[in-house]
Design a protein around this motif. Structure first.
Motif, PDB file in Angstrom:
ATOM      1  N   PRO A  78      -9.489  -9.400 -12.547  1.00  0.00           N
ATOM      2  CA  PRO A  78      -9.548  -8.116 -11.842  1.00  0.00           C
ATOM      3  C   PRO A  78      -8.944  -8.218 -10.444  1.00  0.00           C
ATOM      4  N   LYS A  79      -8.245  -7.158 -10.055  1.00  0.00           N
ATOM      5  CA  LYS A  79      -7.661  -7.068  -8.717  1.00  0.00           C
ATOM      6  C   LYS A  79      -8.085  -5.740  -8.114  1.00  0.00           C
ATOM      7  N   GLU A  80      -8.443  -5.774  -6.837  1.00  0.00           N
ATOM      8  CA  GLU A  80      -8.831  -4.576  -6.099  1.00  0.00           C
ATOM      9  C   GLU A  80      -8.002  -4.516  -4.828  1.00  0.00           C
ATOM     10  N   VAL A  81      -7.263  -3.410  -4.664  1.00  0.00           N
ATOM     11  CA  VAL A  81      -6.420  -3.231  -3.485  1.00  0.00           C
ATOM     12  C   VAL A  81      -6.902  -2.007  -2.712  1.00  0.00           C
ATOM     13  N   ARG A  82      -7.301  -2.221  -1.458  1.00  0.00           N
ATOM     14  CA  ARG A  82      -7.671  -1.118  -0.576  1.00  0.00           C
ATOM     15  C   ARG A  82      -6.437  -0.709   0.210  1.00  0.00           C
ATOM     16  N   TYR A  83      -6.173   0.595   0.268  1.00  0.00           N
ATOM     17  CA  TYR A  83      -4.974   1.121   0.909  1.00  0.00           C
ATOM     18  C   TYR A  83      -5.316   2.028   2.079  1.00  0.00           C
ATOM     19  N   TRP A  84      -4.387   2.077   3.032  1.00  0.00           N
ATOM     20  CA  TRP A  84      -4.443   3.007   4.144  1.00  0.00           C
ATOM     21  C   TRP A  84      -3.093   3.691   4.292  1.00  0.00           C
ATOM     22  N   ALA A  85      -3.117   4.928   4.765  1.00  0.00           N
ATOM     23  CA  ALA A  85      -1.894   5.582   5.225  1.00  0.00           C
ATOM     24  C   ALA A  85      -1.519   4.899   6.529  1.00  0.00           C
ATOM     25  N   ALA A  86      -0.228   4.700   6.760  1.00  0.00           N
ATOM     26  CA  ALA A  86       0.198   4.051   8.000  1.00  0.00           C
ATOM     27  C   ALA A  86       1.572   4.577   8.396  1.00  0.00           C
ATOM     28  N   GLU A  87       1.667   5.053   9.634  1.00  0.00           N
ATOM     29  CA  GLU A  87       2.951   5.541  10.139  1.00  0.00           C
ATOM     30  C   GLU A  87       3.721   4.392  10.772  1.00  0.00           C
ATOM     31  N   ALA A  88       4.972   4.221  10.367  1.00  0.00           N
ATOM     32  CA  ALA A  88       5.829   3.194  10.959  1.00  0.00           C
ATOM     33  C   ALA A  88       6.116   3.570  12.403  1.00  0.00           C
ATOM     34  N   VAL A  89       5.944   2.608  13.304  1.00  0.00           N
ATOM     35  CA  VAL A  89       6.192   2.874  14.719  1.00  0.00           C
ATOM     36  C   VAL A  89       7.300   1.991  15.287  1.00  0.00           C
ATOM     37  N   GLY A  90       7.879   1.137  14.480  1.00  0.00           N
ATOM     38  CA  GLY A  90       8.992   0.321  14.953  1.00  0.00           C
ATOM     39  C   GLY A  90       9.085  -0.980  14.190  1.00  0.00           C
ATOM     40  N   GLY A  91      10.241  -1.570  14.252  1.00  0.00           N
ATOM     41  CA  GLY A  91      10.460  -2.847  13.596  1.00  0.00           C
ATOM     42  C   GLY A  91      11.769  -2.858  12.840  1.00  0.00           C
ATOM     43  N   VAL A  92      12.079  -4.011  12.295  1.00  0.00           N
ATOM     44  CA  VAL A  92      13.314  -4.199  11.548  1.00  0.00           C
ATOM     45  C   VAL A  92      13.009  -5.048  10.318  1.00  0.00           C
ATOM     46  N   PHE A  93      13.495  -4.618   9.175  1.00  0.00           N
ATOM     47  CA  PHE A  93      13.291  -5.371   7.941  1.00  0.00           C
ATOM     48  C   PHE A  93      14.229  -6.569   7.888  1.00  0.00           C
ATOM     49  N   ALA A  94      13.690  -7.696   7.433  1.00  0.00           N
ATOM     50  CA  ALA A  94      14.494  -8.880   7.118  1.00  0.00           C
ATOM     51  C   ALA A  94      14.039  -9.371   5.750  1.00  0.00           C
ATOM     52  N   PRO A  95      14.961  -9.553   4.814  1.00  0.00           N
ATOM     53  CA  PRO A  95      14.568 -10.050   3.490  1.00  0.00           C
ATOM     54  C   PRO A  95      13.767 -11.348   3.613  1.00  0.00           C
ATOM     55  N   ASN A  96      12.809 -11.509   2.708  1.00  0.00           N
ATOM     56  CA  ASN A  96      11.961 -12.703   2.735  1.00  0.00           C
ATOM     57  C   ASN A  96      11.666 -13.153   1.310  1.00  0.00           C
ATOM     58  N   ASP A  97      10.821 -14.149   1.160  1.00  0.00           N
ATOM     59  CA  ASP A  97      10.538 -14.716  -0.158  1.00  0.00           C
ATOM     60  C   ASP A  97       9.911 -13.702  -1.112  1.00  0.00           C
ATOM     61  N   GLU A  98       9.122 -12.793  -0.584  1.00  0.00           N
ATOM     62  CA  GLU A  98       8.411 -11.843  -1.443  1.00  0.00           C
ATOM     63  C   GLU A  98       9.151 -10.526  -1.644  1.00  0.00           C
ATOM     64  N   VAL A  99       9.873 -10.087  -0.619  1.00  0.00           N
ATOM     65  CA  VAL A  99      10.531  -8.778  -0.650  1.00  0.00           C
ATOM     66  C   VAL A  99      12.000  -8.951  -0.259  1.00  0.00           C
ATOM     67  N   ASP A 100      12.896  -8.501  -1.142  1.00  0.00           N
ATOM     68  CA  ASP A 100      14.322  -8.644  -0.839  1.00  0.00           C
ATOM     69  C   ASP A 100      14.982  -7.353  -0.388  1.00  0.00           C
ATOM     70  N   GLU A 101      14.264  -6.225  -0.497  1.00  0.00           N
ATOM     71  CA  GLU A 101      14.848  -4.942  -0.129  1.00  0.00           C
ATOM     72  C   GLU A 101      13.745  -3.927   0.139  1.00  0.00           C
ATOM     73  N   VAL A 102      13.980  -3.034   1.087  1.00  0.00           N
ATOM     74  CA  VAL A 102      13.112  -1.874   1.296  1.00  0.00           C
ATOM     75  C   VAL A 102      13.980  -0.628   1.253  1.00  0.00           C
ATOM     76  N   VAL A 103      13.367   0.478   0.846  1.00  0.00           N
ATOM     77  CA  VAL A 103      14.033   1.775   0.890  1.00  0.00           C
ATOM     78  C   VAL A 103      13.068   2.784   1.491  1.00  0.00           C
ATOM     79  N   TRP A 104      13.638   3.780   2.157  1.00  0.00           N
ATOM     80  CA  TRP A 104      12.879   4.909   2.678  1.00  0.00           C
ATOM     81  C   TRP A 104      13.286   6.127   1.867  1.00  0.00           C
ATOM     82  N   LEU A 105      12.318   6.741   1.192  1.00  0.00           N
ATOM     83  CA  LEU A 105      12.616   7.852   0.295  1.00  0.00           C
ATOM     84  C   LEU A 105      11.669   9.020   0.545  1.00  0.00           C
TER      85      LEU A 105
END
Length: 132
Positions: A78-105
């Motif tokens: 079993p897996k339980e994931v608690r989520y929150w709404a979160a507004e992006a306030v700044g930063g820059v994406f860099a590909p990493n071992d877990e995530v190779d791409e992000v999109v804003w849609l």
């Protein structure tokens, strides 16, 4: 297994809903989802959600209301994931071992891109939370 995550959004006046949602691509699973991850020992779900969002997207965020907790089974556990709404306030994406791409849609496009129904339901929950 306990995890935390965020439905990360930013203002986008040109979209019908006035916002865009950030999705992450995980090459290990070849899927699109919301940023999330396992909690470290002694870490709260809230702290883990913010940490994982920053690690996976490069975005600092201003957390908002809690969203529905999602429960499912992964490899018989079993897996339980608690989520929150979160507004992006700044930063820059860099590909990493877990995530190779992000999109804003826009929300409609985000729903279509998400691989799991439970993740699509979180888009609906985000819009409801921000409306009211």
């Amino acid at each position: 297994m306990l995890a935390g995550g965020c439905v990360l959004w930013r203002a986008a006046p040109d979209t019908p809903e006035g916002l865009e949602i950030c999705l992450v691509h995980r090459p290990k699973y070849d899927d699109w989802s919301h940023p999330k991850g396992k909690l470290k020992r002694g870490e709260t779900a809230y702290a883990g959600a913010l940490r994982e969002t920053l690690e996976e997207t490069g975005m600092a965020c201003a957390p908002g209301p809690s969203l529905p907790t999602v429960r499912y089974v992964v490899e018989g556990r079993p897996k339980e994931v608690r989520y929150w709404a979160a507004e992006a306030v700044g930063g820059v994406f860099a590909p990493n071992d877990e995530v190779d791409e992000v999109v804003w849609l826009a929300p409609t496009a985000a729903r279509a891109r998400l691989g799991q129904e439970r993740d699509r339901d979180l888009v609906t929950a985000l819009l409801a939370a921000l409306d009211g």
